[in-house]
Design a protein around this motif. Structure first.
Motif, short mmCIF file in Angstrom:
data_model
loop_
_atom_site.label_atom_id
_atom_site.label_comp_id
_atom_site.label_asym_id
_atom_site.label_seq_id
_atom_site.Cartn_x
_atom_site.Cartn_y
_atom_site.Cartn_z
N ILE A 58 0.84 -1.20 0.00
CA ILE A 58 0.00 0.00 0.00
C ILE A 58 0.87 1.25 0.00
O ILE A 58 0.60 2.22 -0.72
CB ILE A 58 -0.95 -0.01 1.22
CG1 ILE A 58 -1.98 -1.13 1.07
CG2 ILE A 58 -1.64 1.34 1.38
CD1 ILE A 58 -2.78 -1.41 2.33
N GLU A 62 0.96 4.25 -2.86
CA GLU A 62 0.63 5.64 -2.55
C GLU A 62 1.78 6.57 -2.94
O GLU A 62 1.56 7.68 -3.44
CB GLU A 62 0.28 5.77 -1.08
CG GLU A 62 -1.05 5.09 -0.74
CD GLU A 62 -1.38 5.12 0.73
OE1 GLU A 62 -2.58 5.03 1.07
OE2 GLU A 62 -0.46 5.23 1.56
N VAL A 93 -5.11 0.55 -4.50
CA VAL A 93 -4.91 0.86 -3.09
C VAL A 93 -6.14 0.47 -2.28
O VAL A 93 -6.03 -0.17 -1.22
CB VAL A 93 -4.61 2.37 -2.89
CG1 VAL A 93 -4.67 2.74 -1.41
CG2 VAL A 93 -3.23 2.71 -3.45
N LYS A 97 -6.28 -2.37 0.74
CA LYS A 97 -6.65 -1.99 2.11
C LYS A 97 -7.86 -2.75 2.62
O LYS A 97 -7.85 -3.27 3.74
CB LYS A 97 -6.94 -0.48 2.17
CG LYS A 97 -5.72 0.41 2.17
CD LYS A 97 -6.15 1.88 2.31
CE LYS A 97 -4.94 2.79 2.37
NZ LYS A 97 -5.34 4.22 2.49
#
Length: 409
Positions: A58, A62, A93, A97
């Motif tokens: 992740i 980002e 992403v 998550k």
């Protein structure tokens, strides 16, 4: 813009050049990592922490999303606009998550686990159209299934996936024990010669899947089907939503070729209004045309461009008309009066097709004329219409999808 990339800690001499899908200029090169020279033996005491792995994935996504230079490279090597590329990264992403993080912990637990339990290998083949999404999903799917991921970086768009693989390694060096990289031409054939009884995780359409099957004789191909779909607009209640959806699920969708809707079936009563709104949007929104900062996704390959031309010619020969007066980079075809059902190929690139229908039965029959249709998206509040479509088709029926990002699951 040039970008020379050296994948993880391997040292191979040959560099693979990568060119922009927009204008064929060289945008960078990656180091060739041949499968035959890859060392797959690792220390017997190596460990992985599932939570750290997913957090790292992740984090690097980002970081990648925040870099305009990296987004530009992803755009040029895939032939998609920067906006479309950002959508792909955002969805990846979100998926890491909220979907894969809990699944990974559920399967492997939160404590460190020995990586030597992963005795088999899954070759993950990033798709040319959405390489980041398919690579990251492939890595986690492989680990969840108890196999070690080997990324066969797509030779037509390897820079972004190899950059991200390097980033994962820099953050978490132990991943060199259980995430492997290969970057060479014809990597699927090379993998099939190298191993036997392993898995190849492949994302793509029916045509590409058939090509992969021909190349693989000793290993198992796990096919994740990515095909285009059809949108049905049956009444006025969702007309605004349907017209607003056209950029997101057609000419500016996450993918050039898959997970997008180019054929819009519109009821006779609403046809003129819908068509006029689409023309209005296209004249207003499409001004720059092709390019990373543009309004329109380009083609992934020259074969895609030629396939689009052939498909358009076939439609023009079968009672479809070409709508003039739009930007040269987007193409709108329509059939308002035709009675016969025209078999259709799925068309890559910025081509939108409008097709009329009399009733829902007629709409479903015309939708099913699209070869290998993957989904039907109906703009309606009527569950009866959805149930009717399900009973007639046997494929996935969606309601009110406005963005191709919503199709990525």
């Amino acid at each position: 813009m040039r970008n020379t990339l050296y994948a993880r800690r391997y040292t191979i001499s040959f560099n693979m050049k990568v060119r922009s899908k927009f204008d064929s200029t060289e945008i960078g090169e990656v180091e060739d990592i041949k499968l035959s020279e890859l060392k797959t033996e690792h220390s017997s005491d190596s460990r992985m922490t599932p939570s750290r792995l997913i957090e790292t994935m992740i984090s690097v996504l980002e970081k990648f999303s925040a870099s305009d230079e990296r987004i530009s490279i992803l755009s040029m090597e895939t032939g998609r606009t920067k906006l479309s590329c950002k959508e792909e990264l955002l969805r990846t992403v979100q998926l890491m998550k909220y979907n894969y993080a809990p699944r990974l912990i559920e399967v492997l637990g939160s404590e460190r686990v020995r990586t030597d339990q992963f005795r088999k290998i899954t070759a993950v083949v990033p798709d040319i159209s959405i390489p980041v999404y398919t690579m990251f999903v492939g890595i986690v799917e492989s680990i969840i299934n108890g196999t070690k991921p080997m990324i066969l970086h797509n030779s037509q768009c390897p820079i972004s996936t190899m950059t991200l693989s390097n980033d994962i390694y820099e953050y978490l060096r132990e991943t060199s024990e259980y995430i492997l990289d290969v970057a060479e031409e014809n990597s699927i054939r090379a993998f099939d010669k190298w191993g036997e009884g392993e898995r190849i995780l492949f994302y793509g359409n029916t045509k590409d899947f058939i090509d992969v099957q021909k190349a693989v004789t000793k290993n198992n191909v796990i096919w994740k089907q990515f095909e285009n779909g059809v949108s049905i607009v049956p009444d006025s209640s969702h007309m605004e939503m349907a017209t607003n959806s056209v950029p997101g699920i057609s000419y500016l969708s996450v993918s050039n070729r898959f997970l997008r809707s180019q054929l819009f079936l519109v009821s006779d009563k609403e046809y003129i209004f819908f068509k006029n709104r689409i023309i209005e949007f296209l004249k207003r929104d499409v001004k720059k045309g092709y390019g990373p900062e543009g309004d329109i996704n380009y083609f992934n390959t020259q074969e895609d461009a030629e396939m689009a031309r052939q498909s358009v010619r076939k439609l023009l020969e079968n009672d479809f008309d070409y709508v003039d007066g739009l930007h040269e980079s987007v193409h709108l075809l329509e059939n308002r009066y035709g009675e016969k059902i025209v078999p259709m190929e799925q068309i890559p690139g910025p081509v939108i097709v409008l097709y009329h229908f009399k009733n829902l039965k007629d709409a479903i029959e015309k939708a099913m004329s699209v070869k290998n249709c993957n989904f039907i998206n109906i703009f309606t509040d009527s569950f009866n219409a959805v149930d009717f479509a399900k009973s007639r088709t046997g494929i996935e029926i969606l309601r009110n999808v406005e963005s191709s990002r919503a199709l990525l699951v």
